[in-house]
Design an enzyme around this catalytic site. Structure first.
Site, PDB file in Angstrom:
ATOM      1  N   ASP A  67     -20.191  24.833  -2.751  1.00 26.95           N
ATOM      2  CA  ASP A  67     -21.306  25.470  -2.047  1.00 26.95           C
ATOM      3  C   ASP A  67     -20.828  26.420  -0.948  1.00 26.95           C
ATOM      4  OD1 ASP A  67     -20.304  23.435  -0.437  1.00 26.95           O
ATOM      5  OD2 ASP A  67     -22.108  22.216  -0.541  1.00 26.95           O
ATOM      6  N   ASP A 137     -28.329  11.973   3.822  1.00 23.56           N
ATOM      7  CA  ASP A 137     -29.540  11.803   3.015  1.00 23.56           C
ATOM      8  C   ASP A 137     -29.203  11.685   1.522  1.00 23.56           C
ATOM      9  OD1 ASP A 137     -28.765  14.367   2.409  1.00 23.56           O
ATOM     10  OD2 ASP A 137     -30.573  15.350   3.177  1.00 23.56           O
ATOM     11  N   HIS A 139     -27.254  13.691  -0.269  1.00 26.58           N
ATOM     12  CA  HIS A 139     -27.031  14.923  -1.033  1.00 26.58           C
ATOM     13  C   HIS A 139     -25.573  15.060  -1.471  1.00 26.58           C
ATOM     14  CE1 HIS A 139     -26.375  17.165   2.989  1.00 26.58           C
ATOM     15  NE2 HIS A 139     -25.218  17.217   2.364  1.00 26.58           N
ATOM     16  N   GLU A 144     -30.284  18.856  -1.787  1.00 28.64           N
ATOM     17  CA  GLU A 144     -31.066  18.021  -0.874  1.00 28.64           C
ATOM     18  C   GLU A 144     -32.015  17.123  -1.668  1.00 28.64           C
ATOM     19  OE1 GLU A 144     -29.997  17.810   1.917  1.00 28.64           O
ATOM     20  OE2 GLU A 144     -30.065  19.607   3.170  1.00 28.64           O
TER      21      GLU A 144
END
Ligand code: GLP
Length: 264
Positions: A67, A137, A139, A144
């Site tokens: 990313d 979270d 990810h 996400e």
């Protein structure tokens, strides 16, 4: 999933680097997917040491990063590209043509950039080994919660929690980006092997959900349960909430005896 619990971050970094180095020694033109996170820094330091002291050779390795932020100008010190150069690329024998990082500016056509990235991965023959970290979270990459489990490389809006988690990498007063380009979960799942790293108590909840919770788009890392060859390398703190730690230890011993090829 093969769950490997280490005593601490140092051991985790050494193990991760050893696994990658073994994969490179077995296949010198390894196509390796890399992640940019604090978690991977120790692993990169160890890979650099192995390059210097044990002649680990990157001359034919091809890398694909997971990313990159959107909106940071080329060469921006906080971009994932800069971070990767600082952490690894500038210190080993790898050249620009071997390195792939998704990216573009706000004026670019993102559909084209993302399709081109997928095409580059395909043309290289796919990713042999993908390293991922995990966000608080759950990810992976910047997928996400609620990212499609079939998603491909695309622009993604970051949650406020992720923006806050990234803030410590930016100088005071500079707002961290709110969007990024990330490989999709479908892209990640096509890698032949996957190595997920997690360190520290802040990741314990996400790790337990990813490894022992239901497969759900609400925890992107849980999609790794659908992959046939995943190693989850966690230190004691990140493993804290796992229910079956004794079983994972026994299972690792059994794997060492019966199917050592599954190990790295
Ligand atoms: C970011 C990156 C992920 C990384 C995660 C955890 O969101 N996109 O690839 O795994 O952060 O980062 P850290 O290792 O710094 O906790």
């Amino acid at each position: 999933m093969l769950v490997f619990i280490t005593d601490d971050y140092t051991e985790l970094s050494r193990e991760a680097a050893r696994m990658i180095a073994n994969a490179i020694r077995k296949k010198p033109d390894l196509r390796v997917g890399l992640a940019t996170g604090d978690t991977q820094r120790g692993m990169y330091r160890e890979l650099i040491r192995m390059h210097r002291e044990e002649r680990l050779d990157f001359s034919r390795v091809v890398t694909f990063n997971l990313d990159e932020y959107i909106g940071l100008p080329a060469g921006h010190p906080q971009s994932f590209r800069s971070a990767m150069h600082k952490a690894l690329f500038d210190h080993v024998n790898i050249t620009a043509s071997q390195i792939h990082i998704p990216g573009g500016t706000a004026r670019d056509n993102f559909v084209e950039i993302c399709d081109r990235y997928e095409e580059e991965i395909r043309r290289a023959g796919g990713i042999d080994l993908q390293v991922v970290g995990i966000g608080k979270d759950g990810h992976i990459g910047f997928n996400e919660p609620t990212s499609s489990l079939a998603s491909r490389t695309r622009p993604k809006t970051l949650t406020q929690q992720t923006v806050e988690d990234n803030r410590h990498n930016f100088p005071p007063g500079q707002e961290p980006p709110a969007t990024a380009i990330t490989m999709g979960i479908g892209t990640i799942l096509e890698a032949r092997r996957i190595l997920m790293l997690a360190s520290g108590a802040a990741k314990a909840k996400a790790v337990a959900l990813a490894v022992e919770g239901p497969v759900t788009a609400s925890v992107s890392a849980s999609a790794l349960q659908m992959h046939r060859d995943v190693t989850v390398l966690v230190d004691r703190e990140a493993a804290e909430n796992l229910q079956h730690k004794d079983y994972y230890r026994k299972s690792l011993e059994m794997t060492r005896k019966l199917t050592p090829n599954r190990l790295w």
